[in-house]
Design a protein around this motif. Sequence first.
Motif, PDB file in Angstrom:
ATOM      1  N   ALA A 538       0.824  -1.205   0.000  1.00  0.00           N
ATOM      2  CA  ALA A 538       0.000   0.000   0.000  1.00  0.00           C
ATOM      3  C   ALA A 538       0.862   1.260   0.000  1.00  0.00           C
ATOM      4  CB  ALA A 538      -0.930  -0.006   1.217  1.00  0.00           C
ATOM      5  N   ARG A 539       1.942   1.220   0.737  1.00  0.00           N
ATOM      6  CA  ARG A 539       2.837   2.379   0.784  1.00  0.00           C
ATOM      7  C   ARG A 539       3.477   2.628  -0.576  1.00  0.00           C
ATOM      8  NH1 ARG A 539       8.335   2.843   2.259  1.00  0.00           N
ATOM      9  NH2 ARG A 539       8.876   4.885   3.180  1.00  0.00           N
ATOM     10  N   GLU A 540       3.879   1.545  -1.254  1.00  0.00           N
ATOM     11  CA  GLU A 540       4.463   1.712  -2.592  1.00  0.00           C
ATOM     12  C   GLU A 540       3.452   2.284  -3.574  1.00  0.00           C
ATOM     13  OE1 GLU A 540       7.722  -1.952  -2.367  1.00  0.00           O
ATOM     14  OE2 GLU A 540       6.049  -2.019  -3.770  1.00  0.00           O
ATOM     15  N   LYS A 541       2.200   1.871  -3.480  1.00  0.00           N
ATOM     16  CA  LYS A 541       1.173   2.418  -4.378  1.00  0.00           C
ATOM     17  C   LYS A 541       0.984   3.914  -4.128  1.00  0.00           C
ATOM     18  CE  LYS A 541      -1.464  -1.853  -5.008  1.00  0.00           C
ATOM     19  NZ  LYS A 541      -2.771  -2.532  -4.808  1.00  0.00           N
ATOM     20  N   THR A 542       0.992   4.317  -2.860  1.00  0.00           N
ATOM     21  CA  THR A 542       0.849   5.739  -2.542  1.00  0.00           C
ATOM     22  C   THR A 542       2.037   6.534  -3.099  1.00  0.00           C
ATOM     23  OG1 THR A 542      -0.321   5.141  -0.516  1.00  0.00           O
ATOM     24  CG2 THR A 542       0.558   7.377  -0.653  1.00  0.00           C
ATOM     25  N   ILE A 543       3.213   5.992  -2.948  1.00  0.00           N
ATOM     26  CA  ILE A 543       4.406   6.677  -3.470  1.00  0.00           C
ATOM     27  C   ILE A 543       4.324   6.803  -4.980  1.00  0.00           C
ATOM     28  CG2 ILE A 543       6.909   6.484  -3.712  1.00  0.00           C
ATOM     29  CD1 ILE A 543       6.973   5.172  -0.968  1.00  0.00           C
ATOM     30  N   ILE A 544       3.884   5.741  -5.654  1.00  0.00           N
ATOM     31  CA  ILE A 544       3.762   5.788  -7.120  1.00  0.00           C
ATOM     32  C   ILE A 544       2.753   6.858  -7.535  1.00  0.00           C
ATOM     33  CG2 ILE A 544       2.996   4.479  -9.125  1.00  0.00           C
ATOM     34  CD1 ILE A 544       4.124   1.974  -7.775  1.00  0.00           C
ATOM     35  N   SER A 545       1.632   6.913  -6.835  1.00  0.00           N
ATOM     36  CA  SER A 545       0.604   7.911  -7.167  1.00  0.00           C
ATOM     37  C   SER A 545       1.151   9.327  -7.003  1.00  0.00           C
ATOM     38  CB  SER A 545      -0.618   7.695  -6.277  1.00  0.00           C
ATOM     39  OG  SER A 545      -1.598   8.682  -6.516  1.00  0.00           O
ATOM     40  N   ARG A 546       1.867   9.569  -5.941  1.00  0.00           N
ATOM     41  CA  ARG A 546       2.418  10.912  -5.708  1.00  0.00           C
ATOM     42  C   ARG A 546       3.489  11.256  -6.746  1.00  0.00           C
ATOM     43  NH1 ARG A 546       3.962  11.257   0.557  1.00  0.00           N
ATOM     44  NH2 ARG A 546       4.647  13.330  -0.183  1.00  0.00           N
ATOM     45  N   LEU A 547       4.318  10.298  -7.083  1.00  0.00           N
ATOM     46  CA  LEU A 547       5.334  10.563  -8.103  1.00  0.00           C
ATOM     47  C   LEU A 547       4.699  10.875  -9.459  1.00  0.00           C
ATOM     48  CD1 LEU A 547       7.994   7.820  -7.263  1.00  0.00           C
ATOM     49  CD2 LEU A 547       8.156  10.266  -6.825  1.00  0.00           C
ATOM     50  N   GLU A 548       3.666  10.136  -9.831  1.00  0.00           N
ATOM     51  CA  GLU A 548       2.991  10.398 -11.109  1.00  0.00           C
ATOM     52  C   GLU A 548       2.294  11.756 -11.109  1.00  0.00           C
ATOM     53  OE1 GLU A 548       2.021   5.738 -12.334  1.00  0.00           O
ATOM     54  OE2 GLU A 548       0.432   7.037 -11.570  1.00  0.00           O
ATOM     55  N   ALA A 549       1.725  12.176  -9.962  1.00  0.00           N
ATOM     56  CA  ALA A 549       1.103  13.501  -9.877  1.00  0.00           C
ATOM     57  C   ALA A 549       2.140  14.601 -10.069  1.00  0.00           C
ATOM     58  CB  ALA A 549       0.401  13.654  -8.523  1.00  0.00           C
ATOM     59  N   GLN A 550       3.299  14.442  -9.446  1.00  0.00           N
ATOM     60  CA  GLN A 550       4.362  15.420  -9.623  1.00  0.00           C
ATOM     61  C   GLN A 550       4.822  15.476 -11.071  1.00  0.00           C
ATOM     62  OE1 GLN A 550       5.546  17.602  -7.464  1.00  0.00           O
ATOM     63  NE2 GLN A 550       4.194  16.874  -5.824  1.00  0.00           N
ATOM     64  N   SER A 551       4.874  14.328 -11.711  1.00  0.00           N
ATOM     65  CA  SER A 551       5.285  14.282 -13.113  1.00  0.00           C
ATOM     66  C   SER A 551       4.270  15.021 -13.994  1.00  0.00           C
ATOM     67  CB  SER A 551       5.438  12.831 -13.566  1.00  0.00           C
ATOM     68  OG  SER A 551       5.800  12.777 -14.929  1.00  0.00           O
ATOM     69  N   ARG A 552       2.976  14.825 -13.737  1.00  0.00           N
ATOM     70  CA  ARG A 552       1.956  15.528 -14.533  1.00  0.00           C
ATOM     71  C   ARG A 552       2.047  17.045 -14.328  1.00  0.00           C
ATOM     72  NH1 ARG A 552      -1.148  11.077 -12.750  1.00  0.00           N
ATOM     73  NH2 ARG A 552      -2.021  12.345 -11.064  1.00  0.00           N
ATOM     74  N   ARG A 553       2.260  17.494 -13.112  1.00  0.00           N
ATOM     75  CA  ARG A 553       2.376  18.929 -12.855  1.00  0.00           C
ATOM     76  C   ARG A 553       3.575  19.521 -13.591  1.00  0.00           C
ATOM     77  NH1 ARG A 553       1.516  18.866  -6.261  1.00  0.00           N
ATOM     78  NH2 ARG A 553      -0.672  18.147  -6.288  1.00  0.00           N
ATOM     79  N   PHE A 554       4.647  18.780 -13.623  1.00  0.00           N
ATOM     80  CA  PHE A 554       5.827  19.286 -14.323  1.00  0.00           C
ATOM     81  C   PHE A 554       5.581  19.379 -15.820  1.00  0.00           C
ATOM     82  CE2 PHE A 554      10.305  20.216 -14.131  1.00  0.00           C
ATOM     83  CZ  PHE A 554      10.750  19.925 -15.406  1.00  0.00           C
ATOM     84  N   VAL A 555       4.886  18.407 -16.365  1.00  0.00           N
ATOM     85  CA  VAL A 555       4.599  18.430 -17.803  1.00  0.00           C
ATOM     86  C   VAL A 555       3.727  19.626 -18.149  1.00  0.00           C
ATOM     87  CG1 VAL A 555       3.403  17.184 -19.639  1.00  0.00           C
ATOM     88  CG2 VAL A 555       4.974  15.972 -18.127  1.00  0.00           C
ATOM     89  N   ARG A 556       2.722  19.925 -17.274  1.00  0.00           N
ATOM     90  CA  ARG A 556       1.851  21.081 -17.536  1.00  0.00           C
ATOM     91  C   ARG A 556       2.655  22.379 -17.503  1.00  0.00           C
ATOM     92  NH1 ARG A 556      -1.956  18.309 -14.168  1.00  0.00           N
ATOM     93  NH2 ARG A 556      -1.369  19.624 -12.410  1.00  0.00           N
ATOM     94  N   ARG A 557       3.651  22.484 -16.632  1.00  0.00           N
ATOM     95  CA  ARG A 557       4.443  23.701 -16.550  1.00  0.00           C
ATOM     96  C   ARG A 557       5.412  23.828 -17.721  1.00  0.00           C
ATOM     97  NH1 ARG A 557       4.690  25.972 -11.389  1.00  0.00           N
ATOM     98  NH2 ARG A 557       2.638  25.741 -10.438  1.00  0.00           N
ATOM     99  N   THR A 558       6.079  22.743 -18.069  1.00  0.00           N
ATOM    100  CA  THR A 558       7.091  22.813 -19.132  1.00  0.00           C
ATOM    101  C   THR A 558       6.516  22.567 -20.526  1.00  0.00           C
ATOM    102  OG1 THR A 558       7.606  20.458 -18.842  1.00  0.00           O
ATOM    103  CG2 THR A 558       8.866  22.012 -17.535  1.00  0.00           C
ATOM    104  N   ARG A 559       5.273  22.029 -20.585  1.00  0.00           N
ATOM    105  CA  ARG A 559       4.647  21.696 -21.863  1.00  0.00           C
ATOM    106  C   ARG A 559       5.534  20.759 -22.691  1.00  0.00           C
ATOM    107  NH1 ARG A 559       3.762  27.079 -20.951  1.00  0.00           N
ATOM    108  NH2 ARG A 559       1.594  27.745 -20.744  1.00  0.00           N
ATOM    109  N   GLN A 560       6.161  19.859 -22.007  1.00  0.00           N
ATOM    110  CA  GLN A 560       7.046  18.900 -22.678  1.00  0.00           C
ATOM    111  C   GLN A 560       6.987  17.568 -21.939  1.00  0.00           C
ATOM    112  OE1 GLN A 560      11.077  20.169 -23.040  1.00  0.00           O
ATOM    113  NE2 GLN A 560      11.739  18.350 -24.171  1.00  0.00           N
ATOM    114  N   GLU A 561       6.658  16.501 -22.659  1.00  0.00           N
ATOM    115  CA  GLU A 561       6.567  15.183 -22.071  1.00  0.00           C
ATOM    116  C   GLU A 561       7.842  14.381 -22.363  1.00  0.00           C
ATOM    117  OE1 GLU A 561       3.110  13.102 -23.188  1.00  0.00           O
ATOM    118  OE2 GLU A 561       1.699  14.591 -22.357  1.00  0.00           O
TER     119      GLU A 561
END
Length: 704
Positions: A538-561
Amino acid sequence: MAAEDLEWERSKISNQDINLMKRLGLMKKEGAIRFPSEESYPSPPIEYRVSFVDHLIRGLSTPIHDFLRGLLFVYGVQLHQLTPNSILHVAIFITLCECFLGVPPNWALWKRIFCLRRNGSHNAAYNIGGVVICVRSDVEYFDVKFPDSVQGWRKRWLYVHEESANSVEHNIAPFDGSAKILRRRSWDVEATEEEKTATEALMSRIHELQNTRGKELSGIQITAYFLRIRVQPLQARKNPLWTYAGAKDANRISKDLSVKDLEKLIRRISSLSKKDPIPSSCRVEPYSVSNPLPKNHPVLASLPPLPEDGEVEEQAVVTDDNQGTSRPESEIAGSQKSAASSEREDSRLPHRHTPSPPLFLQGTRERILAPPRPAQLLPKKLFLLKKGQLSTLTRMPLSALVAETQPDEEETSPPQQDVELTAPIESPRASTPKRARVEPAKETSQFGSSTTPSLDDPLMKEFIRLGTQFVGYRDHANRLEANLAEANKRANALALKLEQSEKARKKAESNAAVVEDLRKRLHDAETSLSDNIAQQTAREKTIISRLEAQSRRFVRRTRQEYELELPEGDHLFDALSLLEIHGDEARQGIDDADSGLTKLFPYFFSKKEEPKTFAELAKCFNVEEDLGHNLRQEGLKIGVEGTIALVADSQQNVDWSKVGNVQKMETKRWQSLIKASKPNSKKILSFLGFKPTPAPSSSKPEVK
């Protein structure tokens, strides 16, 4: 199968042992070690010897050191007969001599400290590891903290390649598993008074190393030192350890061990627990290239005798420790010694015969056997009567009186031994040139006759038969007594094993509750482990979810995937890899922004000192007012002031009230005037040192 063969069984070397030997550099050379296949008894190939994993990790490598080779020869033992702790004793002693005393391993010093003892339990004598090296009880020596028992070391045997060194063809004697361990005088040999005087300074230095406050040296520190520098003390080396040159030393067999591996190895070969600290370094700096020997330092050379020097007195056997208890020789033939001594005394005097009570033997015309064996001599003098004369046989060989075929132990009745009495037999100890005079027997016979009875007499034949039968019964009884003693010994051993098994059974029954408690604890541990695994998932799933959210926020700011070139296939590691890429991009952007803002800062804030951090620098530019507009206004102000200054310098009459009234000027008019002034503005700008921009200033100036 011999008793010593029963100790050997198929070698059981694990992958963990193999990996450890690889990390220690013991398998660095190709063919240095060979592992047995399925044989249950060592059969080393040519140029290979039998050794053990626990010997190698304690400092043993081939070719072996001359000091160890001399010990094996003087003590009369083989390498496989030494225990692992004994091997470590020798390794520590060599390291102590070379690194902390500054001398080669000294044989005289060794005799002052150590002796050899038999290793075995009360009901078994070992051959593998059958001898141990012990510190003498009256000597103060380093506390090495040996483990009480090295579990299963006899099962981890292997073959090591025997290399030649110092022009010696074979440093280790060829393997002989049937060789018994014989106690020798050399096991307890002590240093002579001359040797004690020569090594008194070394003993004083050892006591100083042990007792100097704040700089005490221990056996564990010595062990940790030679394991840390990666030099095998028991290997023949070109240079002694006091010339150790660090990582580039020629005697090193591998690179440095990690701290974790070193501590694990020290705890394995000692009795230190996980709570005991491992010394990171010696309190006393050992001799080396960085700490050389003092000038005029005495180097005492003393090695035990080697085989090429010939036999030595210390090799004399004292007792055979492998043999079980048996009847002493004095009990078996106690009368032979007195007879022999009396014969030696009689040989100095004129040889005389005195009549003794006769011992009669029955004869059936058997041929007398020769030569006799010394162990078959009769215990008393033997007298034979023939034709009225008395002939003496002093310690007559028994083989001369018995038949050629000896009875086996399985026989139930003693054999009859017959001899042919054709002529008197001289005593082996009698003088041959002069025949001893024999006095005839004058005493009255027991059978009522005053003359000596003839051998053809039926009574004499019967007496001879009875005497022969008595000798056979006596020998047979001795064999039966020996067999009975052996059977009693085996019965006692079986009874002891039965008693031990009974105790083990009772102990197992009494420990049933303990076993049940262990099962319960095991079940609880498995349940707890399952819960921990679920929580971790469960802890690993939470960490994965948070990492993916941070990745999406960065993509929205940089407009680059971004996409991973080599994904791991694990969601957690892949999300972390993307976050690391985003982090690299963010760091690069921050570095670029810091460089650009640093260059622009003097233009916008000429009167301020540049901030030291990027956050403070960015805060200066992140304000509500338009810094670019202010900069342009400032430049325009400077331009206007400069223009007025140039006009004033030209001493032209200008109505500045009309010049300042620009509210009614149209844009086209402004542009035409700017275009007309361009030639002159280039000259003025060149004079001022500015390079004019290629685009003309066609727009009206900004007025705030």
